[in-house]
Design a protein around this motif. Structure first.
Motif, PDB file in Angstrom:
ATOM      1  N   GLU A  89       0.785  -1.080   0.083  1.00  0.00           N
ATOM      2  CA  GLU A  89      -0.041  -0.074  -0.011  1.00  0.00           C
ATOM      3  C   GLU A  89       0.945   1.177   0.044  1.00  0.00           C
ATOM      4  O   GLU A  89       0.534   2.274  -0.789  1.00  0.00           O
ATOM      5  CB  GLU A  89      -0.909  -0.111   1.122  1.00  0.00           C
ATOM      6  CG  GLU A  89      -2.083  -1.320   1.124  1.00  0.00           C
ATOM      7  CD  GLU A  89      -2.704  -1.047   2.334  1.00  0.00           C
ATOM      8  OE1 GLU A  89      -2.632  -0.417   3.267  1.00  0.00           O
ATOM      9  OE2 GLU A  89      -3.818  -2.241   2.417  1.00  0.00           O
ATOM     10  N   LEU A  90       1.904   1.255   0.554  1.00  0.00           N
ATOM     11  CA  LEU A  90       2.824   2.573   0.883  1.00  0.00           C
ATOM     12  C   LEU A  90       3.485   2.759  -0.369  1.00  0.00           C
ATOM     13  O   LEU A  90       3.652   3.829  -1.105  1.00  0.00           O
ATOM     14  CB  LEU A  90       3.878   2.139   2.003  1.00  0.00           C
ATOM     15  CG  LEU A  90       3.412   2.867   3.260  1.00  0.00           C
ATOM     16  CD1 LEU A  90       4.424   2.393   4.240  1.00  0.00           C
ATOM     17  CD2 LEU A  90       3.345   4.001   3.151  1.00  0.00           C
ATOM     18  N   ALA A  91       4.040   1.547  -1.198  1.00  0.00           N
ATOM     19  CA  ALA A  91       4.700   1.662  -2.303  1.00  0.00           C
ATOM     20  C   ALA A  91       3.804   2.432  -3.423  1.00  0.00           C
ATOM     21  O   ALA A  91       4.061   3.160  -4.358  1.00  0.00           O
ATOM     22  CB  ALA A  91       5.283   0.289  -2.862  1.00  0.00           C
ATOM     23  N   MET A  92       2.411   1.635  -3.342  1.00  0.00           N
ATOM     24  CA  MET A  92       1.463   2.310  -4.414  1.00  0.00           C
ATOM     25  C   MET A  92       1.111   3.727  -4.027  1.00  0.00           C
ATOM     26  O   MET A  92       0.951   4.632  -5.077  1.00  0.00           O
ATOM     27  CB  MET A  92      -0.120   1.448  -4.289  1.00  0.00           C
ATOM     28  CG  MET A  92       0.552   0.117  -4.892  1.00  0.00           C
ATOM     29  SD  MET A  92      -1.171  -0.801  -5.196  1.00  0.00           S
ATOM     30  CE  MET A  92      -2.230  -0.674  -3.766  1.00  0.00           C
ATOM     31  N   LYS A  93       0.921   4.118  -2.753  1.00  0.00           N
ATOM     32  CA  LYS A  93       0.741   5.427  -2.449  1.00  0.00           C
ATOM     33  C   LYS A  93       1.802   6.487  -2.782  1.00  0.00           C
ATOM     34  O   LYS A  93       1.558   7.478  -3.148  1.00  0.00           O
ATOM     35  CB  LYS A  93       0.628   5.578  -0.859  1.00  0.00           C
ATOM     36  CG  LYS A  93       0.054   7.032  -0.341  1.00  0.00           C
ATOM     37  CD  LYS A  93       0.154   6.841   1.144  1.00  0.00           C
ATOM     38  CE  LYS A  93      -0.005   8.257   1.646  1.00  0.00           C
ATOM     39  NZ  LYS A  93       0.117   8.150   3.152  1.00  0.00           N
ATOM     40  N   ASN A  94       3.040   5.977  -2.886  1.00  0.00           N
ATOM     41  CA  ASN A  94       4.205   6.683  -3.617  1.00  0.00           C
ATOM     42  C   ASN A  94       4.242   6.545  -5.024  1.00  0.00           C
ATOM     43  O   ASN A  94       5.488   7.069  -5.377  1.00  0.00           O
ATOM     44  CB  ASN A  94       5.479   6.325  -2.438  1.00  0.00           C
ATOM     45  CG  ASN A  94       5.226   6.927  -1.111  1.00  0.00           C
ATOM     46  OD1 ASN A  94       5.677   7.993  -0.896  1.00  0.00           O
ATOM     47  ND2 ASN A  94       4.977   5.952  -0.190  1.00  0.00           N
ATOM     48  N   LYS A  95       3.474   6.074  -5.579  1.00  0.00           N
ATOM     49  CA  LYS A  95       3.210   5.791  -7.187  1.00  0.00           C
ATOM     50  C   LYS A  95       4.638   5.400  -7.742  1.00  0.00           C
ATOM     51  O   LYS A  95       4.999   5.309  -8.698  1.00  0.00           O
ATOM     52  CB  LYS A  95       3.483   7.227  -7.585  1.00  0.00           C
ATOM     53  CG  LYS A  95       2.042   7.937  -7.105  1.00  0.00           C
ATOM     54  CD  LYS A  95       2.035   9.475  -7.825  1.00  0.00           C
ATOM     55  CE  LYS A  95       0.700  10.039  -7.662  1.00  0.00           C
ATOM     56  NZ  LYS A  95       0.511  10.678  -6.456  1.00  0.00           N
ATOM     57  N   ALA A  96       4.945   3.953  -6.857  1.00  0.00           N
ATOM     58  CA  ALA A  96       5.965   3.386  -7.439  1.00  0.00           C
ATOM     59  C   ALA A  96       5.432   2.449  -8.740  1.00  0.00           C
ATOM     60  O   ALA A  96       4.198   2.270  -8.730  1.00  0.00           O
ATOM     61  CB  ALA A  96       6.540   2.311  -6.514  1.00  0.00           C
ATOM     62  N   ALA A  97       6.182   2.115  -9.406  1.00  0.00           N
ATOM     63  CA  ALA A  97       6.041   1.305 -10.742  1.00  0.00           C
ATOM     64  C   ALA A  97       5.732  -0.371 -10.341  1.00  0.00           C
ATOM     65  O   ALA A  97       5.245  -1.125 -11.072  1.00  0.00           O
ATOM     66  CB  ALA A  97       6.882   1.380 -11.802  1.00  0.00           C
TER      67      ALA A  97
END
Length: 174
Positions: A89-97
């Motif tokens: 969720e954190l990686a998605m929130k930070n817009k990671a690929a």
């Protein structure tokens, strides 16, 4: 250039969506944002459109007493910050690929890569990007080629000081 072998050096995790992505590599410590603990691996780090590489679990995993990372959690229980779902969720929130998870040193000798029975999504909706599990040895080769500190050195620094260590892995993409 290094192309890890599917099934022996890396594997998609059950959390992974069916998708394709490409991006530069960025190492983000344990992939944790914990304001209540004054700890944020993503602070000042641009991961948008990039593959985030993180360590499994939390700093000082398995430590007792005041040495523990999250002293609000009863001894013997995992912090919510250690959960794969929280890290995704954190990686998605930070817009990671995409997200690449590597075993922390407490799990490295026992299960590297993670056994297939743990690859199921465990009731969590699939991520909107690829989530992969990579062997520590493979990441160490990449870090050495990029002239970065070894994973052991980075993990030791985080665990000693409880201060995030994050950096772009220069010249490397996934």
């Amino acid at each position: 250039k290094k192309e890890p072998k599917l099934g022996t050096e890396y594997t998609p995790m059950g959390f992974s969506g069916t998708s394709k992505a490409a991006g530069e590599l960025v190492f983000a410590g344990y992939g944790i944002t914990a304001p209540e603990l004054k700890y944020d691996d993503y602070a000042g780090l641009d991961v948008q459109g990039k593959f985030v590489v993180i360590l499994r679990r939390t700093p000082r995993y398995g430590e007792k007493g005041d040495r523990r990372f999250d002293t609000n959690v009863p001894p013997g229980e995992d912090s919510n910050h250690a959960a794969f779902a929280t890290k995704i969720e954190l990686a998605m929130k930070n817009k990671a690929a995409g997200l690449i998870v590597v075993n922390d040193s407490t799990a490295a000798g026992k299960i590297d890569p993670i056994p297939s029975y743990q690859l199921h999504a465990m009731g969590t909706a699939p991520a909107k990007f690829p989530v992969l599990f990579l062997k520590r040895a493979v990441l160490d080769e990449v870090l050495a080629a990029a002239k970065q500190k070894s994973l052991e050195e980075v993990e030791k620094a985080i665990n000693e000081n409880l201060k995030p260590v994050a950096f772009a892995v220069k010249g490397w993409k996934a």
